[in-house]
Design an enzyme around this catalytic site. Structure first.
Site, PDB file in Angstrom:
ATOM      1  N   HIS A   1       1.545   5.383  -1.719  1.00 17.19           N
ATOM      2  CA  HIS A   1       1.180   6.549  -2.541  1.00 17.19           C
ATOM      3  C   HIS A   1       2.459   7.130  -3.131  1.00 17.19           C
ATOM      4  CE1 HIS A   1      -2.967   6.602  -1.036  1.00 17.19           C
ATOM      5  NE2 HIS A   1      -2.412   6.096   0.045  1.00 17.19           N
TER       6      HIS A   1
ATOM      7  N   HIS B   1       0.866  -1.210   0.000  1.00 20.99           N
ATOM      8  CA  HIS B   1       0.000   0.000   0.000  1.00 20.99           C
ATOM      9  C   HIS B   1       0.889   1.242   0.000  1.00 20.99           C
ATOM     10  CE1 HIS B   1      -3.838   2.141   1.537  1.00 20.99           C
ATOM     11  NE2 HIS B   1      -2.970   3.069   1.162  1.00 20.99           N
TER      12      HIS B   1
ATOM     13  N   LYS C   1      -9.265  -0.287  -6.228  1.00 20.41           N
ATOM     14  CA  LYS C   1      -9.319   0.402  -4.948  1.00 20.41           C
ATOM     15  C   LYS C   1     -10.679   1.027  -4.709  1.00 20.41           C
ATOM     16  CE  LYS C   1      -7.841   1.916  -1.115  1.00 20.41           C
ATOM     17  NZ  LYS C   1      -6.688   2.661  -0.640  1.00 20.41           N
TER      18      LYS C   1
ATOM     19  N   HIS D   1     -10.576   1.096   1.466  1.00 23.31           N
ATOM     20  CA  HIS D   1     -10.424   2.088   2.537  1.00 23.31           C
ATOM     21  C   HIS D   1     -11.693   1.963   3.382  1.00 23.31           C
ATOM     22  CE1 HIS D   1      -9.085   5.964   4.385  1.00 23.31           C
ATOM     23  NE2 HIS D   1     -10.342   5.871   4.803  1.00 23.31           N
TER      24      HIS D   1
ATOM     25  N   HIS E   1      -4.836  -0.620   5.657  1.00 25.32           N
ATOM     26  CA  HIS E   1      -4.440   0.146   6.846  1.00 25.32           C
ATOM     27  C   HIS E   1      -5.403  -0.012   8.018  1.00 25.32           C
ATOM     28  CE1 HIS E   1      -7.351   2.887   5.119  1.00 25.32           C
ATOM     29  NE2 HIS E   1      -6.530   3.428   4.248  1.00 25.32           N
TER      30      HIS E   1
ATOM     31  N   ASP F   1       1.359   2.704   3.540  1.00 22.46           N
ATOM     32  CA  ASP F   1       0.503   3.872   3.349  1.00 22.46           C
ATOM     33  C   ASP F   1       1.324   5.161   3.373  1.00 22.46           C
ATOM     34  OD1 ASP F   1      -1.770   5.211   2.704  1.00 22.46           O
ATOM     35  OD2 ASP F   1      -2.685   5.080   4.691  1.00 22.46           O
TER      36      ASP F   1
HETATM   37  N1  OTD Z   1      -4.386   8.378   4.186  1.00 23.21           N
HETATM   38  N2  OTD Z   1      -3.410  10.265   3.227  1.00 23.21           N
HETATM   39  C1  OTD Z   1      -3.504   9.730   1.987  1.00 23.21           C
HETATM   40  C2  OTD Z   1      -4.009   8.498   1.792  1.00 23.21           C
HETATM   41  C3  OTD Z   1      -4.216   7.663   2.975  1.00 23.21           C
HETATM   42  O1  OTD Z   1      -6.353   6.681   3.250  1.00 23.21           O
HETATM   43  C4  OTD Z   1      -5.208   6.571   2.804  1.00 23.21           C
HETATM   44  O2  OTD Z   1      -4.839   5.540   2.217  1.00 23.21           O
HETATM   45  C5  OTD Z   1      -3.007  10.539   0.864  1.00 23.21           C
HETATM   46  O3  OTD Z   1      -2.478  11.619   1.156  1.00 23.21           O
HETATM   47  O4  OTD Z   1      -3.090  10.088  -0.293  1.00 23.21           O
HETATM   48  C6  OTD Z   1      -3.881   9.608   4.324  1.00 23.21           C
HETATM   49  O5  OTD Z   1      -3.880  10.143   5.431  1.00 23.21           O
HETATM   50 ZN    ZN Z   2      -3.269   4.989   1.427  1.00 23.43          ZN
HETATM   51 ZN    ZN Z   3      -7.050   4.741   2.705  1.00 24.76          ZN
END
Ligand code: OTD
Ligand code: ZN
Ligand code: ZN
Length: 346
Positions: free
Chosen positions: A14, A12, A98, A136, A174, A248
């Site tokens: 970003h 996971h 997702k 999520h 997460h 994450d």
């Molecule tokens: N959580 N920020 C972000 C994604 C995650 O939910 C998530 O996976 C982001 O900035 O893309 C966050 O706090």
């Molecule tokens: Zn995330």
């Molecule tokens: Zn998320």
């Protein structure tokens, strides 16, 4: 003390795009063999064509000698078609779809509003194509307390979903609560798994307010009470195959975190492995670390385990206060702190 483990993957992550992508990708590529790359860009990655183009830009941004492999995902919307799912699978580059409930987290405004209605044919096609749904898991109802949103999502969406479509592979992303641990344990092994972040294993919600507001500990789902942290530590250190590493890591520029309406997300890529090692060591479970970091995720996704190795050395190292890039600064998790496990590359 030294630990040699199979090279981990990040299930996971970003990676962003543009300058930010170029800046942050070396930090993941240094430690991880592969990563499931989240599609919450602006605009979101809703088609296979967009996922393939994004994959190309990730490969271009990689350091020259890197063998890091991005595993792409599609961003599910109410408009996604079953044909898009077929194309995704056929591309060989997309490994999951997702599900962001609309409004649940960063760039989720185009997410799903009608999972059991408009999205159902797509979910059925995902079963057909053996593509997992990455969730999520938080409700977005503003009347639900922010600390209860995961629990309520499990009760109102995930339990019925598993009943309606038991063949669908699901990753609960997460996880942050004992409720999520219980839910994952109640499902069939190999059909529902969960990623766990470094921050939810090592911090509880006090870390948001320790000595003043701490924006760099703010992420979604928000940190929870200590009893929940302990429940997810127990789950990952139990040796269960259902739980695997997903950082994450979600970088935002410093100025977008330290302001009146700060972004959610913790940039943990540089420290993630050190933190996981510390958590397993403190639980007396270092012998279970490698399965969590390097086996359980690939086994769940039906992918081969990595062949190369990486060494974790018990040696203190200082986390930088700040990472500076041409476009701005990023504050990493535990900035300025000292961590006890250092990654040494073979
Ligand atoms: N959580 N920020 C972000 C994604 C995650 O939910 C998530 O996976 C982001 O900035 O893309 C966050 O706090
Ligand atoms: Zn995330
Ligand atoms: Zn998320």
């Amino acid at each position: 003390m030294e630990l040699s483990i199979t090279q981990p993957d990040d299930w996971h992550l970003h990676l962003r795009d543009g300058d930010l992508l170029e800046g942050v990708i070396p930090h993941s590529a240094k430690h991880f063999g592969r990563a499931i790359v989240m599609p919450n860009l602006k605009p979101p990655i809703t088609t296979t064509a967009a996922a393939l183009a994004y994959r190309e830009s990730i490969l271009k941004a990689l350091p020259k000698d890197s063998s890091f492999t991005p595993l792409m995902t599609l961003y599910l919307t109410d408009m996604t078609s079953p044909d898009e799912i077929k194309r995704a699978k056929k591309s060989g580059a997309v490994y999951g779809v997702k599900l962001y409930p609309a409004g649940a987290t960063t760039n989720s405004q185009d997410g799903v509003t009608d999972l059991f209605g408009k999205c159902f044919p797509v979910l059925e096609e995902m079963v057909e194509q053996d593509l997992p749904l990455l969730v999520h898991g938080e409700v977005t109802d503003p009347n639900v307390d922010i600390f209860d949103r995961e629990k309520v999502y499990i009760e109102t969406i995930l339990v019925p979903l598993v009943q309606k479509l038991p063949q669908l592979k699901i990753v609960m992303e997460h996880i942050t609560t004992m409720d999520a641990v219980k839910f994952v344990m109640s499902c069939k092994e190999g059909s529902v798994g969960a990623t766990v972040t470094p921050q939810h294993l090592i911090l509880n919600r006090n870390a948001l307010f320790q000595g003043g507001l701490q924006p760099h500990n703010y992420c979604l789902p928000v940190l929870k009470r200590e009893i929940h942290r302990q429940a997810i530590v127990s789950a990952v250190t139990s040796g269960s195959k259902r739980f695997f590493l997903g950082t994450d890591s979600a970088p935002h520029e410093k100025r977008k975190k330290e302001c009146a309406c700060g972004c959610a997300g913790i940039f943990n890529a540089p420290v993630a492995l050190s933190v996981y090692a510390k958590v397993f060591e403190e639980a007396g479970a270092l012998d279970k670390l490698e399965a969590f970091t390097s086996f359980n995720g690939s086994d769940f996704y039906g992918l081969p385990r990595n062949k190369s190795k990486l060494t974790l050395k018990k040696a203190p190292w200082k986390v930088p206060e700040l990472l500076s890039f041409p476009f701005g600064d990023i504050v990493p998790m535990f900035a300025g702190g000292t961590l006890e496990w250092e990654v040494s590359l073979n």
